[in-house]
Scaffold this motif. Structure first.
Motif, PDB file in Angstrom:
ATOM      1  N   LEU A 324       0.828  -1.204   0.000  1.00  0.00           N
ATOM      2  CA  LEU A 324       0.000   0.000   0.000  1.00  0.00           C
ATOM      3  C   LEU A 324       0.865   1.258   0.000  1.00  0.00           C
ATOM      4  O   LEU A 324       0.581   2.223  -0.722  1.00  0.00           O
ATOM      5  CB  LEU A 324      -0.934  -0.009   1.211  1.00  0.00           C
ATOM      6  N   PHE A 325       1.922   1.259   0.808  1.00  0.00           N
ATOM      7  CA  PHE A 325       2.815   2.413   0.852  1.00  0.00           C
ATOM      8  C   PHE A 325       3.484   2.647  -0.506  1.00  0.00           C
ATOM      9  O   PHE A 325       3.464   3.751  -1.045  1.00  0.00           O
ATOM     10  CB  PHE A 325       3.901   2.215   1.917  1.00  0.00           C
ATOM     11  N   SER A 326       4.104   1.594  -1.038  1.00  0.00           N
ATOM     12  CA  SER A 326       4.853   1.758  -2.287  1.00  0.00           C
ATOM     13  C   SER A 326       3.925   2.023  -3.459  1.00  0.00           C
ATOM     14  O   SER A 326       4.247   2.809  -4.364  1.00  0.00           O
ATOM     15  CB  SER A 326       5.727   0.535  -2.552  1.00  0.00           C
ATOM     16  N   GLY A 327       2.760   1.387  -3.466  1.00  0.00           N
ATOM     17  CA  GLY A 327       1.798   1.621  -4.541  1.00  0.00           C
ATOM     18  C   GLY A 327       1.310   3.048  -4.565  1.00  0.00           C
ATOM     19  O   GLY A 327       1.168   3.665  -5.627  1.00  0.00           O
ATOM     20  N   LEU A 328       1.057   3.618  -3.388  1.00  0.00           N
ATOM     21  CA  LEU A 328       0.601   5.003  -3.329  1.00  0.00           C
ATOM     22  C   LEU A 328       1.677   5.957  -3.814  1.00  0.00           C
ATOM     23  O   LEU A 328       1.404   6.890  -4.588  1.00  0.00           O
ATOM     24  CB  LEU A 328       0.191   5.361  -1.897  1.00  0.00           C
ATOM     25  N   LYS A 329       2.921   5.742  -3.381  1.00  0.00           N
ATOM     26  CA  LYS A 329       4.002   6.606  -3.865  1.00  0.00           C
ATOM     27  C   LYS A 329       4.097   6.549  -5.373  1.00  0.00           C
ATOM     28  O   LYS A 329       4.238   7.582  -6.056  1.00  0.00           O
ATOM     29  CB  LYS A 329       5.324   6.193  -3.212  1.00  0.00           C
ATOM     30  N   HIS A 330       4.034   5.349  -5.941  1.00  0.00           N
ATOM     31  CA  HIS A 330       4.120   5.184  -7.391  1.00  0.00           C
ATOM     32  C   HIS A 330       2.976   5.922  -8.091  1.00  0.00           C
ATOM     33  O   HIS A 330       3.206   6.688  -9.040  1.00  0.00           O
ATOM     34  CB  HIS A 330       4.080   3.692  -7.738  1.00  0.00           C
ATOM     35  N   ARG A 331       1.772   5.709  -7.611  1.00  0.00           N
ATOM     36  CA  ARG A 331       0.621   6.371  -8.250  1.00  0.00           C
ATOM     37  C   ARG A 331       0.698   7.889  -8.116  1.00  0.00           C
ATOM     38  O   ARG A 331       0.358   8.625  -9.042  1.00  0.00           O
ATOM     39  CB  ARG A 331      -0.681   5.838  -7.659  1.00  0.00           C
ATOM     40  N   ALA A 332       1.149   8.368  -6.958  1.00  0.00           N
ATOM     41  CA  ALA A 332       1.211   9.815  -6.728  1.00  0.00           C
ATOM     42  C   ALA A 332       2.226  10.484  -7.643  1.00  0.00           C
ATOM     43  O   ALA A 332       1.954  11.549  -8.223  1.00  0.00           O
ATOM     44  CB  ALA A 332       1.544  10.104  -5.273  1.00  0.00           C
ATOM     45  N   THR A 333       3.409   9.908  -7.773  1.00  0.00           N
ATOM     46  CA  THR A 333       4.426  10.530  -8.612  1.00  0.00           C
ATOM     47  C   THR A 333       4.066  10.438 -10.086  1.00  0.00           C
ATOM     48  O   THR A 333       4.309  11.384 -10.856  1.00  0.00           O
ATOM     49  CB  THR A 333       5.809   9.923  -8.355  1.00  0.00           C
ATOM     50  N   GLU A 334       3.474   9.313 -10.497  1.00  0.00           N
ATOM     51  CA  GLU A 334       3.036   9.200 -11.893  1.00  0.00           C
ATOM     52  C   GLU A 334       1.867  10.143 -12.176  1.00  0.00           C
ATOM     53  O   GLU A 334       1.786  10.748 -13.249  1.00  0.00           O
ATOM     54  CB  GLU A 334       2.650   7.755 -12.209  1.00  0.00           C
ATOM     55  N   ALA A 335       0.958  10.278 -11.215  1.00  0.00           N
ATOM     56  CA  ALA A 335      -0.162  11.201 -11.386  1.00  0.00           C
ATOM     57  C   ALA A 335       0.342  12.638 -11.485  1.00  0.00           C
ATOM     58  O   ALA A 335      -0.151  13.427 -12.310  1.00  0.00           O
ATOM     59  CB  ALA A 335      -1.138  11.068 -10.221  1.00  0.00           C
ATOM     60  N   ALA A 336       1.315  12.994 -10.664  1.00  0.00           N
ATOM     61  CA  ALA A 336       1.855  14.350 -10.710  1.00  0.00           C
ATOM     62  C   ALA A 336       2.507  14.625 -12.062  1.00  0.00           C
ATOM     63  O   ALA A 336       2.362  15.729 -12.619  1.00  0.00           O
ATOM     64  CB  ALA A 336       2.859  14.559  -9.580  1.00  0.00           C
ATOM     65  N   ARG A 337       3.222  13.662 -12.593  1.00  0.00           N
ATOM     66  CA  ARG A 337       3.817  13.838 -13.928  1.00  0.00           C
ATOM     67  C   ARG A 337       2.727  14.063 -14.967  1.00  0.00           C
ATOM     68  O   ARG A 337       2.856  14.924 -15.850  1.00  0.00           O
ATOM     69  CB  ARG A 337       4.652  12.614 -14.300  1.00  0.00           C
ATOM     70  N   ARG A 338       1.649  13.308 -14.894  1.00  0.00           N
ATOM     71  CA  ARG A 338       0.539  13.461 -15.839  1.00  0.00           C
ATOM     72  C   ARG A 338      -0.110  14.841 -15.689  1.00  0.00           C
ATOM     73  O   ARG A 338      -0.428  15.497 -16.689  1.00  0.00           O
ATOM     74  CB  ARG A 338      -0.486  12.350 -15.588  1.00  0.00           C
ATOM     75  N   VAL A 339      -0.304  15.265 -14.460  1.00  0.00           N
ATOM     76  CA  VAL A 339      -0.923  16.571 -14.210  1.00  0.00           C
ATOM     77  C   VAL A 339      -0.056  17.696 -14.782  1.00  0.00           C
ATOM     78  O   VAL A 339      -0.571  18.608 -15.467  1.00  0.00           O
ATOM     79  CB  VAL A 339      -1.148  16.780 -12.698  1.00  0.00           C
ATOM     80  N   VAL A 340       1.234  17.656 -14.515  1.00  0.00           N
ATOM     81  CA  VAL A 340       2.113  18.717 -15.010  1.00  0.00           C
ATOM     82  C   VAL A 340       2.155  18.713 -16.536  1.00  0.00           C
ATOM     83  O   VAL A 340       2.143  19.768 -17.179  1.00  0.00           O
ATOM     84  CB  VAL A 340       3.528  18.580 -14.413  1.00  0.00           C
ATOM     85  N   ASP A 341       2.163  17.531 -17.132  1.00  0.00           N
ATOM     86  CA  ASP A 341       2.145  17.451 -18.592  1.00  0.00           C
ATOM     87  C   ASP A 341       0.885  18.101 -19.163  1.00  0.00           C
ATOM     88  O   ASP A 341       0.945  18.881 -20.124  1.00  0.00           O
ATOM     89  CB  ASP A 341       2.222  15.984 -19.028  1.00  0.00           C
ATOM     90  N   LEU A 342      -0.251  17.815 -18.566  1.00  0.00           N
ATOM     91  CA  LEU A 342      -1.509  18.420 -19.016  1.00  0.00           C
ATOM     92  C   LEU A 342      -1.495  19.934 -18.814  1.00  0.00           C
ATOM     93  O   LEU A 342      -1.989  20.698 -19.663  1.00  0.00           O
ATOM     94  CB  LEU A 342      -2.689  17.804 -18.273  1.00  0.00           C
ATOM     95  N   ALA A 343      -0.926  20.371 -17.704  1.00  0.00           N
ATOM     96  CA  ALA A 343      -0.849  21.804 -17.433  1.00  0.00           C
ATOM     97  C   ALA A 343       0.012  22.514 -18.474  1.00  0.00           C
ATOM     98  O   ALA A 343      -0.342  23.591 -18.970  1.00  0.00           O
ATOM     99  CB  ALA A 343      -0.294  22.042 -16.030  1.00  0.00           C
ATOM    100  N   VAL A 344       1.147  21.919 -18.816  1.00  0.00           N
ATOM    101  CA  VAL A 344       2.033  22.504 -19.817  1.00  0.00           C
ATOM    102  C   VAL A 344       1.354  22.530 -21.187  1.00  0.00           C
ATOM    103  O   VAL A 344       1.410  23.524 -21.916  1.00  0.00           O
ATOM    104  CB  VAL A 344       3.362  21.730 -19.873  1.00  0.00           C
ATOM    105  N   ARG A 345       0.692  21.436 -21.546  1.00  0.00           N
ATOM    106  CA  ARG A 345       0.009  21.355 -22.837  1.00  0.00           C
ATOM    107  C   ARG A 345      -1.066  22.433 -22.991  1.00  0.00           C
ATOM    108  O   ARG A 345      -1.318  22.938 -24.085  1.00  0.00           O
ATOM    109  CB  ARG A 345      -0.639  19.983 -23.002  1.00  0.00           C
TER     110      ARG A 345
END
Length: 392
Positions: A324-345
């Motif tokens: 649960l700990f590692s899965g959340l970290k993975h999802r959070a960092t990948e989600a943040a990358r997706r969010v920033v990409d959308l923001a830049v676009r």
């Protein structure tokens, strides 16, 4: 526990966040440590966030600390990432405190006295991270002497205490020893080698240990060199992953805020209207919010689960805690990358230039892929739990 809003606004008042945000670009441009930010955070008592009130701290629980780090990261991501490592150590000590385990109680007193803790666990090539070490610990009759190289040691210019682990090579079955080094001890070299793509103000330099003394009273635990749920290891792992996820979620918060502001003021010549009315821009920003919101809820829930340790409400996650700990970290960092990409676009070519805030956030968010647990280890551990060990 203190009221969430009152605590956040006392430790991180709006005026301070505005000041920190104003410095972030300069730190990044100059590749300089957040010296002034740290002084301001110390002045509000922010390093004592997770220290219990009876030990002189703010008495926050982990859920409140997650909210605070998210708030700080929305202003200054690299500053938040740097101070995060101190909070990880205090968080670990707090999880032991919740269990009635007094092994780390002395760390609270040190923090209250002004000591700043850093995190000396990562090593080049050690993909087992907490569960193994390339650094060697040699017993010398008065504790240990540690020799090895630790990388990504955030807070390098300022830390006074360093949480480390090492393999006791002369002992049967080569156990790991975890403990805390003092900055002014012999055998510690901090290399000035931090010149990276992003998160530059964190100054996470390499730390070389050459016979650095780890005194017996500073040893926290000895564990097998293998995956295990020792309370010290559990506390480090859980607090690291949750607080790291909070930093990158805060970065995503800011990316959405900046992009929405740009959409409201940037006008389409063809449509003669703000881009906030453009259906494609609206979809991109809505998608960014949807992605961020899913992580927000997971982060809040898992932090609350940790806060329930030692109470009748403690959830029976058992061996799933680590997943649960590692899965959340993975999802959070990948989600943040997706969010920033959308923001830049959604924000036009102006954000591609150096010095634009989204340009900096785009570089900063990439650091998330390098923090443990990385994508490969998360998937391998989850597959092993689901399907058993891989053949061969």
């Amino acid at each position: 526990m203190p009221d969430d809003d009152a605590l956040l606004h006392r430790l991180l008042p709006e005026q301070l966040l505005t000041t920190l945000r104003g410095r972030a670009a300069g730190y990044d441009r100059e590749n300089r440590f957040f010296t002034e930010d740290l002084a301001d955070l110390v002045a509000t008592g922010y390093p004592l966030l997770l220290v219990p009130r009876e030990h002189g701290g703010a008495g926050a629980d982990l859920r409140q600390a997650v909210a605070a780090q998210r708030r700080l990261a929305a202003a200054a991501p690299a500053t938040a990432l740097g101070i995060n490592m101190h909070h990880v150590v205090m968080g670990m000590a707090r999880t032991l405190h919740q269990r009635g385990d007094r092994r780390a109680e002395h760390l609270f007193a040190q923090a209250a006295a002004g000591e700043l803790f850093a995190f000396g666990i990562s090593e080049a090539g050690n993909d087992a991270v907490l569960f193994d070490a390339a650094t060697e610990a040699v017993a010398d009759g008065d504790g240990y002497r540690l020799s090895g190289t630790k990388i990504f040691t955030s807070l390098s210019p300022a830390w006074t205490r360093l949480l480390v682990h090492a393999r006791e090579t002369a002992a049967e079955r080569n156990p790991l020893v975890f403990g805390v080094l003092e900055r002014d001890a012999e055998g510690i070299e901090v290399r000035q080698d931090w010149d990276t793509l992003g998160m530059r103000a964190s100054q996470s330099c390499t730390t070389v240990l050459e016979g650095a003394p780890l005194r017996p009273e500073h040893v926290l635990t000895r564990t097998p060199a293998a995956p295990n749920a020792d309370p010290v290891v559990w506390g480090i792992f859980g607090c690291f992953e949750l607080l790291l996820a909070a930093v990158y979620t805060g970065l995503a918060d800011r990316a959405i805020e900046v992009a929405a502001g740009i959409a409201a003021t940037r006008r389409s010549r063809a449509a003669q209207a703000p881009y906030a009315q453009d259906p494609d821009i609206r979809w991109q920003l809505a998608e960014a919010v949807i992605v961020r919101d899913g992580i927000e809820l997971q982060l809040d829930r898992l932090a609350a689960d940790v806060d329930a340790l030692g109470t009748p409400a403690e959830p029976p996650h058992g061996a799933r805690w680590f997943l649960l700990f590692s899965g959340l970290k993975h999802r959070a960092t990948e989600a943040a990358r997706r969010v920033v990409d959308l923001a830049v676009r959604s924000s036009g070519g102006g954000q591609y230039f150096r010095g634009a805030e989204l340009e900096r956030l785009y570089r900063d968010v990439l650091a998330g892929i390098y923090h443990p647990s990385d994508s490969e280890s998360v998937h391998a551990a989850t597959a092993r739990a689901l399907l058993g060990p891989a053949a061969g």
